[in-house]
Every structure is written in structure tokens, then in C-alpha cells.
Motif scaffolding. Structure first.
Motif, short mmCIF file in Angstrom:
data_model
loop_
_atom_site.label_atom_id
_atom_site.label_comp_id
_atom_site.label_asym_id
_atom_site.label_seq_id
_atom_site.Cartn_x
_atom_site.Cartn_y
_atom_site.Cartn_z
N UNK A 123 49.74 49.49 53.06
CA UNK A 123 49.18 49.79 51.74
C UNK A 123 49.86 48.95 50.66
N UNK A 124 51.16 48.76 50.77
CA UNK A 124 51.90 47.97 49.79
C UNK A 124 51.39 46.52 49.79
N UNK A 125 51.16 45.97 50.97
CA UNK A 125 50.63 44.60 51.05
C UNK A 125 49.23 44.53 50.45
N UNK A 126 48.41 45.51 50.73
CA UNK A 126 47.05 45.53 50.18
C UNK A 126 47.09 45.59 48.65
N UNK A 127 47.94 46.45 48.11
CA UNK A 127 48.05 46.55 46.65
C UNK A 127 48.60 45.26 46.07
N UNK A 128 49.58 44.66 46.72
CA UNK A 128 50.11 43.37 46.26
C UNK A 128 49.04 42.29 46.26
N UNK A 129 48.21 42.27 47.30
CA UNK A 129 47.13 41.28 47.37
C UNK A 129 46.09 41.54 46.28
N UNK A 130 45.78 42.80 46.04
CA UNK A 130 44.81 43.14 44.99
C UNK A 130 45.33 42.76 43.60
N UNK A 131 46.63 42.95 43.36
CA UNK A 131 47.19 42.54 42.07
C UNK A 131 47.14 41.03 41.90
N UNK A 132 47.40 40.30 42.99
CA UNK A 132 47.30 38.84 42.93
C UNK A 132 45.86 38.42 42.63
N UNK A 133 44.90 38.99 43.33
CA UNK A 133 43.49 38.67 43.10
C UNK A 133 43.08 39.05 41.68
N UNK A 134 43.53 40.21 41.23
CA UNK A 134 43.23 40.65 39.87
C UNK A 134 43.76 39.67 38.83
N UNK A 135 44.95 39.16 39.05
CA UNK A 135 45.51 38.20 38.08
C UNK A 135 44.72 36.89 38.08
N UNK A 136 44.22 36.48 39.25
CA UNK A 136 43.38 35.27 39.30
C UNK A 136 42.06 35.51 38.57
N UNK A 137 41.48 36.67 38.74
CA UNK A 137 40.24 37.01 38.02
C UNK A 137 40.51 37.03 36.52
N UNK A 138 41.63 37.62 36.12
CA UNK A 138 41.99 37.67 34.70
C UNK A 138 42.16 36.27 34.12
N UNK A 139 42.75 35.38 34.91
CA UNK A 139 42.91 34.00 34.45
C UNK A 139 41.56 33.29 34.37
N UNK A 140 40.71 33.50 35.36
CA UNK A 140 39.38 32.88 35.34
C UNK A 140 38.55 33.34 34.15
N UNK A 141 38.71 34.60 33.79
CA UNK A 141 37.96 35.16 32.66
C UNK A 141 38.67 34.94 31.33
N UNK A 142 39.80 34.23 31.38
CA UNK A 142 40.61 33.89 30.22
C UNK A 142 41.13 35.12 29.49
N UNK A 143 41.40 36.20 30.25
CA UNK A 143 42.07 37.34 29.68
C UNK A 143 43.55 37.05 29.56
N UNK A 144 44.02 36.15 30.42
CA UNK A 144 45.41 35.69 30.35
C UNK A 144 45.38 34.16 30.27
N UNK A 145 46.29 33.61 29.50
CA UNK A 145 46.35 32.15 29.37
C UNK A 145 47.79 31.68 29.40
#
Length: 145
Positions: A123-145
Motif C-alpha cells: 500500500x505504501x508503494x502504491x500511495x508513493x506511486x500515486x503521489x508521483x503521478x499526481x505531481x506529474x499531472x499537477x505539473x502538466x496542468x501548470x498547477x505547479x511550476x
């Protein structure tokens, strides 16, 4: 190309805060393990104590990178910085290394109960992977720069 930030949705903030809380729990458990007193070790079975006492130094370092990298990654999300993504990747790689060690180099899955020995690490690995994917989505949507 315009690199201006776009206002994130409410779900961005909810997930970033939940991710930070999750990772702070990880930091708490890392500190407990790193500074485990003899009295606490005495409550473990001989097999559990052997796992903790024989683990290599790099495993402790991987644990620290995983939890502190994840926590700093969440802080990066909250301050809307793109450096959150590489921190989540570092955290994920450290999580995978640590879990692989426990699964394949020790008998932790036999020594600990099903939740501690198998379900929680996955579960920890899954959550870590989801946070990584979420940060990539946030960067793609320019929520983070």
C-alpha cells in the motif's frame, strides 16, 4: 511559451494535505525505528529483533529518503513548486528498494502479520506511486511550476 501557473482545483489541495499527513506519519515511524530504545526492542520477538538488528545501513538511508522525500514533495506541492516531482520519484525508488529488501532478503513476510509484513508495504508503494503521478499531472496542468 507562457509558464504562468494555473489555479489548482480544490482536489489538488485536499490531496496535497492528505499526502503530507500520510508522509508525516511515515516520518514519525521512521524516527521511532531509528531511535528505538532497548526496552522497545525487548518487546519484539527474536525473529523481529533480528530483522531490525541485521539490516544494512543503506536500508535505513532508503527509509529516510522515502519518508522525508515524500514529506518534502508534499510541501513542494503545497507551495506549488515543480521540484516536488523529483522528490516523489526519489521517495518511490527508495520505497521500492526497501520493500524489495524486506520481501526478498529477509523473512519479514513470515515474521510479521499479514498487514505489517505484506499489505502495508505494498500500500505504501502504491500511495508513493500515486503521489508521483499526481505531481506529474499537477505539473502538466501548470498547477505547479
Amino acid at each position: 511559451m507562457n509558464q504562468s501557473r494555473i489555479k489548482p482545483t480544490i482536489w489538488f489541495w485536499v490531496l496535497a494535505v492528505l499526502g503530507l499527513l500520510w508522509n508525516l506519519i511515515g516520518v514519525y515511524f521512521y524516527l521511532i525505528e531509528a531511535y528505538m530504545k532497548d526496552e522497545m526492542r525487548a518487546t519484539l520477538s527474536d525473529a523481529q529483533r533480528a530483522i531490525f538488528e541485521t539490516q544494512p545501513v543503506w536500508l535505513t538511508a532508503a527509509y529516510a529518503l522515502a519518508v522525508f522525500g515524500g514529506a518534502l514533495g508534499c510541501i513542494g506541492l503545497l507551495v506549488r513548486k515543480k521540484w516536488a516531482t523529483p522528490l516523489f520519484l526519489l521517495s518511490l525508488v527508495a520505497l521500492i528498494a526497501r520493500t524489495c529488501y524486506y520481501f526478498f532478503m529477509t523473512n519479514a513476510t513470515e515474521v510479521f502479520d499479514m498487514v505489517q509484513g505484506t499489505i502495508l508495504p505494498i500500500a505504501v508503494i502504491i500511495i508513493g506511486a500515486l503521489l508521483y503521478i499526481f505531481s506529474k499531472i499537477a505539473a502538466d496542468r501548470r498547477w505547479i511550476t
